[in-house]
Design an enzyme around this catalytic site. Structure first.
Site, PDB file in Angstrom:
ATOM      1  N   ARG A 140      80.867  61.104  40.945  1.00  0.00           N
ATOM      2  CA  ARG A 140      80.416  59.661  39.916  1.00  0.00           C
ATOM      3  C   ARG A 140      79.499  59.312  39.940  1.00  0.00           C
ATOM      4  O   ARG A 140      78.959  59.147  40.877  1.00  0.00           O
ATOM      5  CB  ARG A 140      82.083  58.983  40.572  1.00  0.00           C
ATOM      6  N   ARG A 193      76.647  65.147  46.199  1.00  0.00           N
ATOM      7  CA  ARG A 193      75.389  64.870  45.397  1.00  0.00           C
ATOM      8  C   ARG A 193      73.797  64.698  46.415  1.00  0.00           C
ATOM      9  O   ARG A 193      73.780  64.556  47.951  1.00  0.00           O
ATOM     10  CB  ARG A 193      75.147  63.378  45.438  1.00  0.00           C
ATOM     11  N   HIS A 219      85.077  66.227  49.345  1.00  0.00           N
ATOM     12  CA  HIS A 219      83.335  65.353  49.722  1.00  0.00           C
ATOM     13  C   HIS A 219      83.092  65.444  50.828  1.00  0.00           C
ATOM     14  O   HIS A 219      82.241  64.841  51.801  1.00  0.00           O
ATOM     15  CB  HIS A 219      84.078  63.947  49.273  1.00  0.00           C
ATOM     16  N   ASN A 246      75.422  46.869  41.428  1.00  0.00           N
ATOM     17  CA  ASN A 246      77.012  46.913  41.877  1.00  0.00           C
ATOM     18  C   ASN A 246      78.165  46.782  41.457  1.00  0.00           C
ATOM     19  O   ASN A 246      79.088  47.094  40.785  1.00  0.00           O
ATOM     20  CB  ASN A 246      76.924  46.352  43.441  1.00  0.00           C
ATOM     21  N   TYR A 259      70.135  55.554  54.339  1.00  0.00           N
ATOM     22  CA  TYR A 259      71.396  55.173  54.558  1.00  0.00           C
ATOM     23  C   TYR A 259      71.630  55.751  55.776  1.00  0.00           C
ATOM     24  O   TYR A 259      71.631  56.867  56.421  1.00  0.00           O
ATOM     25  CB  TYR A 259      72.672  56.543  53.424  1.00  0.00           C
ATOM     26  N   HIS A 283      77.131  53.875  56.388  1.00  0.00           N
ATOM     27  CA  HIS A 283      77.250  54.388  55.719  1.00  0.00           C
ATOM     28  C   HIS A 283      78.175  55.968  56.494  1.00  0.00           C
ATOM     29  O   HIS A 283      79.056  56.442  55.908  1.00  0.00           O
ATOM     30  CB  HIS A 283      76.496  55.317  54.924  1.00  0.00           C
ATOM     31  N   ARG A 317      82.061  48.721  55.706  1.00  0.00           N
ATOM     32  CA  ARG A 317      80.806  48.041  54.947  1.00  0.00           C
ATOM     33  C   ARG A 317      81.407  47.289  53.797  1.00  0.00           C
ATOM     34  O   ARG A 317      81.182  45.691  53.368  1.00  0.00           O
ATOM     35  CB  ARG A 317      79.786  49.163  54.552  1.00  0.00           C
TER      36      ARG A 317
END
Length: 736
Positions: free
Chosen positions: A453, A423, A483, A86, A516, A640, A612
């Site tokens: 990204r 993703r 997205h 992170n 997730y 998430h 979060r």
């Protein structure tokens, strides 16, 4: 008060950390001070917390999990690895972006009264304090805990002769052939140091002339960072000793083989972090794919933003690295060895059930598991019976979303499939299903977001693979990232074409779906199908004025739609009707949304925020936000899902979808929220939010000053309820 970096050359870790902690207190006083009213009665810019400091506070919460001795040991090791990863991304993107904006004179949003330079200095100071704390947790707590369980991260000198001989053979056969020593002298310029690579700075001496020279050796990142000295299976047995040697240590003791005829004087480990954010000027790019590939190549050579070095480094070698890499003193981070604790991930994978969370096997959602036979459920038949609300990882992804697309690919009645991919995994069954469908003659559209990204290169590869199979591949709308998480299947049935949809909060990634926490809706509701069809047409063609009934879509209607809902709650409160807002997101920084929540609080609306990561909202301030509470839940699964609930005068409304409350999501991305149509599902979401917010649930509480306080035990010292463990129990009992 000074925000300067604490002394770099303290006599030890404790002194350096203490100095960093004092500086951290200073930056909190400056950046997170309580708001003061302006002459007009408002709170001004100080009503917002600093987003970058808030991000560091999030990573500090991850570190708290590593420090928690009630968490199984190998899970704590994993949290240390996650923290390191992170923080790398924080420097590559957030710090790098701030430096770039300062250098180019672009306006930088910052807390009131704080200059961009002071903001950057505060961030670097806070990051150093966290890195030192991170290193100390490993040295003082985790490493001894591993040793108590016969797992040792050891040095070369601690190994017996037999182990050293085995490792020397391994070095000669597996490591030495791929090493490339790079000398620095008048004929050899200082080499390029790739971002996040671990390196040895080596000083060698010519025994004839006595002249010392510098060289760099890169630690290969294609090999395991921690070498299992006693074999890969040793650690699985609690009674056996399992030793691990850092790869850089193995290379260091064999440096003479890389520099024959030279004397190795000393070596030091260092690591560079570079600006790795990607910027593509889409308006000027004739071919987005080619433009992005060019930008990815440029990213490899981004400017350095952090130099990590071991605390015992020779001052002369330190000075050389600083000079040749072009970093400032503020960008140098002196840390205890070993550097780059991402490598602990290999220890976290050790097969020792007693040192891990209890294994979780995701269950098929009960509405997809109504058949008494062993045959897999017909997802389309289940969707025709009712809308199905999925909650991963408690509900299996493979027997729901993945099965939906695989069955669509194999079903001869399916005419078309449309899918967004932001993703996905390297061996993606989702991509395979789309390819199978195209090869079977179905119309297949895949919207691949190649600007996701750090997944850009993988997504480019997927796009080309899909195109070769006959899938229509598009990249969305110029200037916007796509997205939203959408699947649309068009199926021919007796009464005509029927549209089946999945709208989710998470990516179509089977591996991450196992850890997730995400929500998803499977529905064949005609109104939702019409909305999703219109959105796909907007993404693949020209439909800028599309309107939606059950969806809120960014960038046109999502922010305004949510604010309208918040304003409606204000009117309900003023009329004495039920009024409440619940927001569950990864991050909330958008000023317009936050100001709307402040207005709701001032009107007496109860506002609950579950976040979060980043939170720029200040809760609990009289006259501003006294009716707002903010909680953060972290645990074995990464929270998430994005959820928005409005009491609506007693007729509660709930949305789920892909959008966080950030500028990039609301202004520069295509996001979609769907309003749930089943009242039982709405009630379930409200009950879930209540459990997250309950005083009996373990969580972090955000204070008005911006501090996060962990609430893990009650007044008697008993553990508070872990909401994720409760949900696991519900799933095991089939009550999800």
């Amino acid at each position: 008060m000074s925000l300067g970096r604490p002394p770099q050359k303290s006599s030890g870790l404790a002194q350096t950390e203490a100095a960093s902690a004092r500086a951290t207190e200073d930056r909190i006083e400056l950046l997170q001070s309580g708001p003061s009213r302006e002459p007009d009665g408002g709170f001004g810019a100080e009503r917002f917390l600093d987003r970058e400091i808030s991000w560091l506070d999030f990573n500090a919460r991850v570190l708290e999990l590593a420090e928690d001795d009630t968490v199984p040991l190998l899970e704590r090791v994993n949290y240390l690895s996650i923290f390191a990863s992170n923080l790398d991304e924080f420097f590559m993107v957030r710090v790098a972006g701030l430096k770039r904006r300062i250098a180019t004179g672009i306006a930088v949003p910052s807390p009131a009264g704080v200059s961009p330079a002071d903001q950057l200095d505060a961030l670097e100071t806070a990051a150093l304090a966290l890195q030192l704390r991170h290193a100390q947790v490993f040295a003082d707590t985790i490493r001894p805990g591993l040793e108590d369980n016969n797992i040792f991260v050891t040095g070369w000198d601690a190994l017996d002769a037999e182990a050293q001989a085995r490792l020397t053979t391994y070095f000669n056969e597996q490591v030495f052939p791929i090493l490339t020593p790079l000398a620095v002298d008048p004929a050899h310029p200082f080499p390029y140091i790739s971002g996040l690579s671990l390196n040895l700075a080596v000083v060698v001496k010519n025994p004839v002339s006595g002249k010392e020279l510098f060289a760099r050796v890169k630690v290969p990142d294609q090999l395991e960072r921690l070498i299992a000295v006693d074999g890969p299976r040793a650690a699985a047995h609690a009674s056996r000793v399992a030793r691990y040697l850092p790869l850089e240590d193995l290379i260091a003791v064999h440096l003479e083989q890389l520099f024959p005829g030279m004397d190795v004087v000393e070596h030091h480990v260092f690591r560079v972090t570079r600006n790795e954010d990607v910027e593509v000027e889409e308006d000027d790019a004739e071919n987005l794919l080619m433009a992005l590939e060019k930008e990815l190549l440029r990213r490899r050579f981004g400017p350095p933003v952090r130099l990590e070095i071991a605390q015992d480094i020779n001052p002369n070698v330190r000075a050389l690295l600083v000079r040749e890499l072009g970093v400032s003193e503020e960008e140098v981070y002196e840390l205890p060895a070993p550097l780059d604790l991402r490598g602990l991930a290999s220890l976290a994978r050790i097969d020792r059930p007693a040192l891990r969370f209890e294994a979780h096997v995701a269950h098929t959602n009960r509405y997809l598991n109504e058949s008494e036979t062993s045959k897999s459920a017909n997802v389309f038949a289940a969707m025709r019976r009712r809308d199905i609300l999925l909650h991963h990882p408690y509900d299996s992804f493979s027997t729901s979303v993945q099965a939906f697309l695989e069955q669509a690919a194999a079903d001869p009645h399916v005419q078309a499939i449309k899918q967004t991919l932001y993703r996905t995994s390297g061996d993606s069954p989702i991509v395979d299903a789309l390819i199978d469908a195209a090869e079977a003659g179905k119309q297949v559209l895949a919207l691949v977001e190649i600007k996701a990204r750090f997944d850009e290169q993988a997504n480019i590869s997927w796009a080309r693979k899909l195109e070769k199979a006959g899938v229509h591949v598009v990249y969305g709308i110029v200037g916007l990232k796509t997205h939203s998480k959408l699947s649309l299947v068009v199926r021919a049935e007796k009464d005509g074409l029927r549209r089946y949809c999945h709208i989710g909060t998470g990516n179509y990634h089977p591996r991450t779906a196992r850890f997730y926490e995400d929500l998803g809706l499977l529905t064949c509701d005609p109104q939702v199908g019409e909305d999703v069809s219109r959105l796909f047409n907007q993404l693949s063609g020209y439909a800028p004025k599309s309107t939606f009934k059950r969806l809120l879509v960014a960038p046109r209607s999502l922010r305004s739609g949510l604010i309208d809902r918040i304003e409606q709650e204000i009117r309900h409160a003023e009329a004495g009707r039920q009024a409440r807002v619940v927001v569950k997101v990864n991050s909330i920084v958008d000023e317009a949304i936050i100001d709307a929540l402040y207005r709701a609080s001032q009107a007496g609306v109860r506002v609950d925020v579950i976040v979060r990561g980043i939170c720029a909202l200040r809760p609990g301030i009289p006259g501003l936000s006294e009716n707002i509470r903010v909680r953060s839940v972290l645990g074995r699964f990464l929270e998430h899902s994005r959820v928005f609930v409005f009491a609506n005068g007693g007729d509660t409304v709930a949305f789920i979808g892909s959008a966080d409350m950030m500028h990039r999501n609301l202004d520069r991305r295509v996001e979609a929220l769907v309003r749930l149509g089943d009242q039982k599902q709405v009630d379930h979401i409200v009950a879930l939010a209540d459990r997250y917010m309950a005083e009996t649930t373990a969580s972090w509480h955000l204070t008005p000053s911006g501090a996060w306080i962990r609430h893990a035990t009650d007044d008697e010292g008993q553990p508070l309820e872990d909401v994720q463990e409760w949900l696991l129990g519900q799933a095991r009992r089939g009550r999800g």
